[in-house]
Design an enzyme around this catalytic site. Structure first.
Site, PDB file in Angstrom:
ATOM      1  CD  GLU A   1      -9.979  24.368 -55.944  1.00 21.05           C
ATOM      2  OE1 GLU A   1      -9.972  24.499 -54.703  1.00 21.05           O
ATOM      3  OE2 GLU A   1     -10.269  25.303 -56.724  1.00 21.05           O
TER       4      GLU A   1
ATOM      5  CD  GLU B   1      -6.148  27.837 -56.779  1.00 20.19           C
ATOM      6  OE1 GLU B   1      -7.173  27.262 -57.156  1.00 20.19           O
ATOM      7  OE2 GLU B   1      -5.033  27.275 -56.706  1.00 20.19           O
TER       8      GLU B   1
ATOM      9  CB  ALA C   1     -11.922  31.186 -60.555  1.00 20.93           C
TER      10      ALA C   1
ATOM     11  N   GLY D   1      -9.622  26.135 -60.138  1.00 19.84           N
ATOM     12  CA  GLY D   1     -10.922  25.485 -60.010  1.00 19.84           C
ATOM     13  C   GLY D   1     -11.088  24.309 -60.947  1.00 19.84           C
TER      14      GLY D   1
END
Length: 255
Positions: A109, A129, A61, A106
């Protein structure tokens, strides 16, 4: 644009293009959702490759953007974040992630949203994270656990550690490891081969598998049963069975 959709040979490439690290900011997330939905609708897209370029898949992110968001802002944003990734996971066609460089947070993911993952031998993947005092928020706690099992997912998520391509393959996080300059070619070849297959049957197979993983076996069997019977109404089924009887297995042309 931070994400582009390029189509060739029935394969749509969702290309991340936000140098230097393809950080997944809000605008990129929204664009990803828009193009995933477009790829889902388009008849000329029969399979999809997710690619971040030769150097990096996606390093995660946009932390500076996230740092400026308070609890209220993230409550309003979290659903849209997940929906952008779910739009990729729900593409009703074969999807392969071509992973180069870093696929972290991300980025990891996003790779998890694919049906198949091909990684460069120098790639690094992970869910870091926890090192920010957070947990994965774009599906990582759910998709990673379903893919590699809960204990391996907890190891990666609890520690936030990165894994190299070979360990990622051992964990089941990636499916194939190749030289960096071969990642996209391998991914495109995989997608192009499936793009020649029976589109509705491939959609049926994907939905049956994914639904079964998300629910109990009886519901999964009901979905499978409905699709199996429904495929008998398709032209591809007629073509496939006729070719098998007349020419032998594996010779049907579905385009």
């Amino acid at each position: 644009m931070t994400v582009n959709l390029e189509v060739a040979e029935g394969v749509g490439t969702l290309r991340l293009d936000r140098p230097p690290m393809n950080a997944l900011d809000v605008a990129t997330q929204d664009r990803l959702k828009e193009l995933a939905e477009e790829a889902s609708r388009r008849d000329d897209v029969r399979a999809v490759v997710i690619y971040g370029g030769e150097k990096v898949f996606a390093a995660g992110a946009d932390i500076k953007e996230m740092q400026a968001m308070d609890h209220t802002a993230m409550v309003l944003r979290a659903r849209a974040l997940q929906e952008s990734f779910t739009a990729v996971a729900r593409i009703p066609k074969p999807v392969v992630a071509a992973v180069t460089g870093y696929a972290l947070g991300g980025g990891c993911e996003l790779a998890l949203c694919a049906d198949f993952r091909i990684a460069a031998d120098n790639a690094k993947l992970g869910q870091p994270e926890i090192l920010l005092g957070l947990i994965p928020g774009a599906g990582g706690t759910q998709r990673l656990a379903r893919l590699v099992g809960p204990s391996k997912a907890k190891d990666l998520i609890f520690t936030g550690r990165m894994v190299k391509a070979d360990e990622a393959r051992e964990l089941g996080l990636v499916d194939r490891v190749v030289a960096p300059d071969q990642v996209y070619a391998e991914a495109h070849a995989w997608a192009a081969k499936l793009a020649q297959g029976p589109a509705i049957a491939l959609r049926a197979a994907k939905e049956s598998i994914d639904t079964g993983l998300e629910t109990d076996i009886e519901t999964g069997l009901a979905v499978e049963r409905g699709w199996f019977a429904g495929l008998f109404a398709t032209e591809d089924r007629e073509r496939g069975m006729r070719s098998f009887v007349e020419e032998g297995p594996g010779k049907a042309k579905f385009l």
